[in-house]
Scaffold this active site. Structure first.
Site, short mmCIF file in Angstrom:
data_model
loop_
_atom_site.label_atom_id
_atom_site.label_comp_id
_atom_site.label_asym_id
_atom_site.label_seq_id
_atom_site.Cartn_x
_atom_site.Cartn_y
_atom_site.Cartn_z
N ASP A 175 9.70 65.67 108.88
CA ASP A 175 10.32 64.50 109.47
C ASP A 175 11.33 65.00 110.50
O ASP A 175 11.70 66.18 110.49
CB ASP A 175 11.02 63.68 108.38
CG ASP A 175 11.80 62.53 108.93
OD1 ASP A 175 11.23 61.69 109.64
OD2 ASP A 175 13.02 62.47 108.65
N LEU A 176 11.79 64.13 111.37
CA LEU A 176 12.69 64.56 112.44
C LEU A 176 14.12 64.09 112.22
O LEU A 176 15.02 64.88 111.92
CB LEU A 176 12.17 64.07 113.79
CG LEU A 176 12.99 64.44 115.02
CD1 LEU A 176 13.21 65.93 115.14
CD2 LEU A 176 12.33 63.87 116.27
N ASP A 177 14.34 62.79 112.36
CA ASP A 177 15.70 62.25 112.24
C ASP A 177 16.22 62.40 110.82
O ASP A 177 15.63 61.90 109.86
CB ASP A 177 15.70 60.77 112.63
CG ASP A 177 15.38 60.56 114.09
OD1 ASP A 177 16.30 60.63 114.92
OD2 ASP A 177 14.19 60.34 114.41
N THR B 24 7.21 61.78 112.63
CA THR B 24 8.42 61.00 112.79
C THR B 24 8.13 59.52 113.00
O THR B 24 7.10 59.15 113.56
CB THR B 24 9.25 61.53 113.99
OG1 THR B 24 10.39 60.69 114.19
CG2 THR B 24 8.43 61.57 115.26
N SER B 25 9.07 58.70 112.56
CA SER B 25 8.99 57.26 112.81
C SER B 25 9.54 56.90 114.18
O SER B 25 9.52 55.73 114.56
CB SER B 25 9.77 56.50 111.72
OG SER B 25 9.21 56.72 110.45
N LYS C 291 5.82 54.92 107.84
CA LYS C 291 6.28 55.25 106.49
C LYS C 291 6.91 54.00 105.86
O LYS C 291 7.55 53.23 106.57
CB LYS C 291 7.32 56.36 106.57
CG LYS C 291 6.82 57.64 107.24
CD LYS C 291 7.97 58.61 107.48
CE LYS C 291 7.52 59.83 108.28
NZ LYS C 291 8.63 60.74 108.59
N ASP D 110 14.00 63.18 104.42
CA ASP D 110 15.37 62.85 104.04
C ASP D 110 15.52 61.43 103.53
O ASP D 110 16.60 61.05 103.10
CB ASP D 110 16.31 63.03 105.25
CG ASP D 110 16.10 61.95 106.29
OD1 ASP D 110 17.02 61.15 106.51
OD2 ASP D 110 15.01 61.90 106.87
#
Length: 224
Positions: free
Chosen positions: A17-19, A116-117, A149, A174
């Site tokens: 995931d990114l953020d 990522t979203s 997600k 996260d």
């Protein structure tokens, strides 16, 4: 060292995931979403903001669009994204250990994906903080999936792009929505307590504070 050895086969790929996982952005997102609600005369609290974490912004906004008379989800999303460019919005920064782990896995030839979203342009800019998008084999963003997600579509697409089956991959997340997506897709999952407490992430296989001290032996995943 804590050993995560539950996957029945060696782990061969990492999907991030990114953020909140690679780059700390939650403080920025919270500021933008809060401003959006306040500009429209609406109250917002921590419980509501938590429902946005780890999800596509448009899908999270769809739960609340009825509170914004005359506005569409697309309009509200564009407005919120615009607030991210405000001079008083705090800058993003790498999650501890992220740059080091990504570089180490890249140099070791471990296939990696970002799932990522967020939007592709947003993701590319954020990845510059840890060495750039070129360190990753592929990137799956909000534009690439029909369902965000906690649906597993993004992680399944990431595994397919990497040429690995989900049982040979591990996701780093996260948020509860991300953990649910990874586990539903069949991946092992390591969760970081950068935006949620450990209790909220208990469905993950391993919960750690951040990406510091994460090692990658070929047969198991260990964390200090």
């Amino acid at each position: 060292m804590t050993d995560l050895s539950s996957p029945p086969v060696p782990l061969h790929a990492a999907l991030f995931d990114l953020d909140g996982t690679l780059i700390a952005t939650e403080h920025r997102s919270r500021a933008a979403w809060t401003r959006l609600f306040h500009v429209h005369g609406l109250e917002v609290d921590d419980a509501l903001l938590a429902t946005f974490v780890g999800r596509r912004g448009q899908e999270a906004l769809a739960d609340h669009v009825h509170r914004f008379p005359g506005s569409t989800v697309a309009d509200l999303f564009d407005e919120a994204v615009g607030y991210l460019n405000g001079p008083d919005i705090p800058p993003p920064h790498p999650v501890p250990g992220a740059a080091e782990l990504v570089r180490r896995l890249h140099d070791a030839g471990v296939p990696m994906a970002v799932v990522t979203s967020g939007l592709r342009e947003h993701a590319g800019a954020l990845l510059d903080h840890i060495g750039g998008a070129d360190l990753f084999t592929t990137m799956v963003t909000a534009e690439d999936v029909a369902r965000g997600k906690p649906h597993p579509e993004g992680f399944l697409a990431g595994c397919a792009a990497l040429g690995v089956t989900p049982d040979r991959a591990v996701a780093f997340e996260d948020a509860p929505a991300g953990v649910a997506a990874a586990k539903s897709a069949g991946l092992a999952c390591v969760a970081l307590t950068t935006t949620h407490d450990a209790e909220a992430l208990k469905a993950a296989d391993l919960v750690v504070p951040d990406l510091s001290d994460i090692a990658w032996p070929p047969l198991s995943l260990t964390a200090a």
